[in-house]
Scaffold this motif. Sequence first.
Motif, short mmCIF file in Angstrom:
data_model
loop_
_atom_site.label_atom_id
_atom_site.label_comp_id
_atom_site.label_asym_id
_atom_site.label_seq_id
_atom_site.Cartn_x
_atom_site.Cartn_y
_atom_site.Cartn_z
N LEU A 178 0.79 -1.09 0.01
CA LEU A 178 -0.01 -0.02 0.08
C LEU A 178 0.74 1.15 0.05
CD1 LEU A 178 -3.05 -0.06 -0.02
CD2 LEU A 178 -3.19 0.29 2.41
N LYS A 179 1.72 1.26 -0.77
CA LYS A 179 2.83 2.65 -0.98
C LYS A 179 1.87 3.46 -1.49
CE LYS A 179 6.81 0.16 -0.08
NZ LYS A 179 8.24 0.39 0.26
N ARG A 180 2.24 4.93 -1.30
CA ARG A 180 1.86 5.95 -2.00
C ARG A 180 2.78 6.77 -2.78
NH1 ARG A 180 1.33 7.30 3.82
NH2 ARG A 180 2.06 9.48 3.70
N LEU A 181 3.60 6.07 -3.35
CA LEU A 181 4.84 6.40 -4.22
C LEU A 181 4.61 6.68 -5.76
CD1 LEU A 181 7.62 4.38 -2.41
CD2 LEU A 181 6.98 6.68 -1.73
N ARG A 182 5.16 7.72 -6.30
CA ARG A 182 4.94 7.60 -7.75
C ARG A 182 5.98 6.88 -8.44
NH1 ARG A 182 0.14 11.00 -8.47
NH2 ARG A 182 -0.25 11.48 -6.25
N LYS A 183 7.11 6.60 -7.81
CA LYS A 183 8.11 5.91 -8.35
C LYS A 183 8.73 4.91 -7.37
CE LYS A 183 10.69 9.23 -11.27
NZ LYS A 183 11.85 10.24 -11.29
N ASP A 184 8.73 3.75 -7.51
CA ASP A 184 9.19 2.51 -6.72
C ASP A 184 9.52 1.58 -7.70
OD1 ASP A 184 9.39 0.85 -4.73
OD2 ASP A 184 7.61 0.26 -4.49
N ASN A 185 10.86 1.33 -7.96
CA ASN A 185 11.35 0.11 -8.75
C ASN A 185 12.25 -0.69 -7.81
OD1 ASN A 185 10.34 1.09 -11.33
ND2 ASN A 185 12.25 2.05 -11.99
N THR A 186 11.09 -1.46 -7.21
CA THR A 186 11.95 -2.47 -6.42
C THR A 186 11.19 -3.90 -6.78
OG1 THR A 186 10.31 -1.82 -4.50
CG2 THR A 186 12.63 -0.96 -4.44
N GLY A 187 11.52 -4.44 -7.70
CA GLY A 187 11.09 -5.75 -8.11
C GLY A 187 9.87 -5.78 -9.06
N TYR A 188 9.37 -7.21 -9.07
CA TYR A 188 8.34 -7.23 -9.91
C TYR A 188 7.05 -6.46 -9.37
CZ TYR A 188 11.10 -11.24 -11.09
OH TYR A 188 12.25 -12.02 -11.61
N ASP A 189 6.57 -5.91 -10.47
CA ASP A 189 5.09 -5.24 -10.17
C ASP A 189 3.94 -5.85 -9.95
OD1 ASP A 189 3.28 -3.36 -9.87
OD2 ASP A 189 4.36 -1.60 -11.22
N LEU A 190 3.95 -6.34 -8.68
CA LEU A 190 2.84 -7.46 -8.21
C LEU A 190 1.39 -6.43 -8.35
CD1 LEU A 190 3.02 -10.19 -7.36
CD2 LEU A 190 2.75 -9.63 -4.90
N HIS A 192 0.39 -4.56 -10.74
CA HIS A 192 -0.29 -4.52 -12.02
C HIS A 192 -0.61 -5.73 -12.31
CE1 HIS A 192 -0.22 -0.54 -13.31
NE2 HIS A 192 1.22 -0.13 -13.05
N LEU A 193 -0.04 -6.82 -11.66
CA LEU A 193 -0.44 -8.15 -11.96
C LEU A 193 -1.74 -8.41 -11.25
CD1 LEU A 193 0.39 -10.83 -13.21
CD2 LEU A 193 1.48 -11.46 -11.08
N ASN B 157 6.40 7.25 -15.53
CA ASN B 157 7.52 6.41 -15.73
C ASN B 157 7.64 5.72 -17.05
OD1 ASN B 157 9.00 6.54 -13.05
ND2 ASN B 157 6.93 5.95 -12.43
N ASP B 377 7.93 13.91 -8.02
CA ASP B 377 7.35 12.46 -7.71
C ASP B 377 7.91 11.98 -6.41
OD1 ASP B 377 7.32 12.84 -10.91
OD2 ASP B 377 9.37 12.37 -10.83
N SER B 416 10.91 4.13 -0.74
CA SER B 416 11.40 3.08 -1.66
C SER B 416 12.92 3.28 -1.70
CB SER B 416 10.88 3.14 -3.14
OG SER B 416 11.71 2.41 -3.90
N SER B 418 14.80 1.97 -3.94
CA SER B 418 15.07 2.27 -5.39
C SER B 418 14.02 2.84 -6.15
CB SER B 418 15.61 0.85 -6.05
OG SER B 418 16.00 1.29 -7.22
N ALA B 419 14.05 4.14 -6.47
CA ALA B 419 12.69 4.82 -6.76
C ALA B 419 12.90 4.87 -8.26
CB ALA B 419 12.98 6.48 -6.42
N ILE B 423 16.58 -2.83 -9.06
CA ILE B 423 17.49 -3.39 -8.32
C ILE B 423 18.74 -4.09 -8.84
CG2 ILE B 423 17.42 -5.71 -6.77
CD1 ILE B 423 15.23 -3.38 -6.04
N LYS B 439 5.53 -10.31 -1.12
CA LYS B 439 5.81 -9.88 -2.29
C LYS B 439 7.19 -10.78 -2.88
CE LYS B 439 7.63 -6.21 -5.36
NZ LYS B 439 7.67 -4.74 -5.32
N MET B 443 7.17 -13.29 -6.06
CA MET B 443 8.33 -12.93 -6.99
C MET B 443 9.01 -14.24 -7.35
SD MET B 443 9.79 -8.98 -6.08
CE MET B 443 11.40 -9.20 -6.94
N VAL B 461 17.85 -8.78 -9.74
CA VAL B 461 16.79 -8.67 -8.86
C VAL B 461 16.60 -9.74 -7.92
CG1 VAL B 461 14.27 -8.55 -8.78
CG2 VAL B 461 15.74 -7.70 -11.01
#
Lengths: 464, 464
Positions: A178-190, A192-193, B157, B377, B416, B418-419, B423, B439, B443, B461
Amino acid sequence: MLNPADEGFLASLPEELLRPVRPADLEEPRGRWRGQGAAVAVPRSTAEVSQLMRACAAARVGIVPLGGGTGLVGGQVMPDGPLPLILSFERMTAIRAIHPQENVIVAEAGAILTDLHAAAGAVDRMFPLTLASQGSARIGGNLATNAGGVNVLRYGNARDLCLGVEAVLADGTVFHGLKRLRKDNTGYDLRHLLIGAEGTLGLITAASLKLFPRTAVTGAALFVVPDPQAALALLSLTESQLPGMVSGFELIHRQGLDFLAETMPDLRQPFAEAPEWCVLIDIGLPAALDATEALMALYEAAGDLVLDGVIAQSETQRLEFWTLRETIPEANRRIGSISSHDIALPLSAIPVFLAEAAPALARLGDFRINCFGHLGDGNLHYNVFPAKGRKRAEYDSLRDAVKTCIHDLVDGFDGSVSAEHGIGRLKVKDLETYGDPVKLTAMRAIKTALDPLGILNPGAVLRA
Amino acid sequence: MLNPADEGFLASLPEELLRPVRPADLEEPRGRWRGQGAAVAVPRSTAEVSQLMRACAAARVGIVPLGGGTGLVGGQVMPDGPLPLILSFERMTAIRAIHPQENVIVAEAGAILTDLHAAAGAVDRMFPLTLASQGSARIGGNLATNAGGVNVLRYGNARDLCLGVEAVLADGTVFHGLKRLRKDNTGYDLRHLLIGAEGTLGLITAASLKLFPRTAVTGAALFVVPDPQAALALLSLTESQLPGMVSGFELIHRQGLDFLAETMPDLRQPFAEAPEWCVLIDIGLPAALDATEALMALYEAAGDLVLDGVIAQSETQRLEFWTLRETIPEANRRIGSISSHDIALPLSAIPVFLAEAAPALARLGDFRINCFGHLGDGNLHYNVFPAKGRKRAEYDSLRDAVKTCIHDLVDGFDGSVSAEHGIGRLKVKDLETYGDPVKLTAMRAIKTALDPLGILNPGAVLRA
């Protein structure tokens, strides 16, 4: 899965988390299926959803998630197979938090869409997801089906409005995303899945969602266009002149206006004679701009692309335009369609598709076609009706051929046979027919990996 | 996996699809790792990528995908383990199609980002993904890492710019998902799963991407703000006044301007005395609006939120503001950081984070902190440097403690670690430490389901 005679499973669940099954729990708007269920579970918290999921996993009982029940593809009703537990989010309706300065709202899955609109409005913000069933649709279902609606052109689908989700997975574990971030590239995007998976990979229990500043100035116009090609050129021009400010660009065909005149003669029509094609353009501007001026400038720049037009002179008139557009589905229901199609096409393929679809259908029989919808997103509702004076029942034997004719054409243009409604149970076979086979194999592998017992919404999206 | 002595595998591949390994193939920008590889495969088509993948699967050889090699987390270099095949997209650079009226471009994975910008420009459109390494970064890598950059506030993004992907999966099958639809709800969103998976679930070979109308009017301002809290209030005000028109909202700290003055004394500074905090606001407006007027109106409405300001009087001056901002990373490199952090925070947590991070670091030692980045962001680059007059090497023993201090704080605010960089190999342990355990389990299940042999970018990753 649950044997109807096996009362032991239900008896093992906390009594306060169950209620009897009501007829409405088993219905869906199109009346095509009637669901079934051993009981309706009504958890009050994510922990209780987790508890119920663990119990179902242990007993190998299927779970059918239920939001507002407004889905149009039968994702919310399981008509056959071992009795499932229906899990309704009706008691998980809290707005957990609202952060106006961040433009974020955090809501539980059972929150009704109009309640989200109201909560956003109370802090001078807007939540843009807007659809006909918003008075009963719940946000969890909107996310599970990646709902679309009339504001997608500007704000995107439900998935584009979601920053994070909390979900209970098939083994009862809770994904705290339940993040409220606009950018978060930490692993697979669960996230969106799970969004768009229609409750088959996990149950979304809460979501953090994007809010937007309220639009200072709104405006709308109904412009008559000579043909769909001109409508597309006008769309392109509109987006160039008002980048990021076009909220809606809806195509309306004469047939829709005729159906309105036939079924609701008291509804005021904007044109003395119904035009073959017109578009409803809706814009939202900053305070420094004037909507009428902007739409007049567009009209003038459009030249031959626009034959005639009406620009809303007030918010009341703007809402009248929208009422006209939003009443077409009700007129359709009164006329009674033979087959309805929620399709998307690459924009430039739309005129060719329309030119080919009508004669292809004419080879099958005598129909009336009402094609309307979200042209800005390439999403058309292409609905086929009996010829004037004839009855639906006369076409029963043609229904499958009509659907196949349209879907084959759509597929040939690399379109989608489910633009915004999802797969549910209605389109499982369509997905098998038209879906990319490699994608289907990957989907089955993912389903098996995340729900090895197959207890999450069995039979939806993928064959059970 | 490939034994270095096993020449049989390489000999089995078509000679024209291989080239020798060059030093640049094994390097990454931070110089932290040196990669290794048996050879570099240079396929010319998706079919050849598929052929290579099948060969690797049959021989259990790992594949390390290589785009522009600009990634900052080591995702493009495999420093140890059995020798992999490096698969470079350098020969797959075609723009396959461009549809100006649809606002869509279809490009192969090896297309360089600036070439995409040029192709879009040639049809009077723009592709908004913009980042420092755009002259060598390839779109396949941008998608694999879900790249961010300076236009995310307005355009999202990399994932938000992608309508569809074509990809080769671990068994060599090709996912034909190159749709150019704005709405398509037909099953699980494999596209979003592959985007951001850093080549560990499949290799993106082509993508259909969104284009936008070119901005008619651009403008920029540097506004001095009293503190980060005021910067956030100003962001909120700016987005309300100019909804959907704010392209960039960058935070700059005095330390960044001081580093610029120290390392590049000839660079013109906008303020006689470097302010503690300022923001660079970049806007794009429709033709009917005037940028200077809009920014003056914002300045006046801002009241105490803005202490001083400069509004760009020309496009040249606007680009000067951006040069200032974009040169800060080079100044950082010349000073030499002890530890750099690509973090995201909920917007409202940023002032508290900044207030707590500096004293927490001070307890560890004597540092200079340059915090700058994409405030719009919530994405900050929080970089820690030696105190004036001291050397990096003196801090070697503190590096891990500094990183842990910052990441622990970020995690505490539900941020995060890693914004926008991903990874890769740099943050595998961070993901294990700070990632949601449910998560991570999901993954791993997905990785096993889609790449059972573990040949796709082994060790990136997820631990191999």
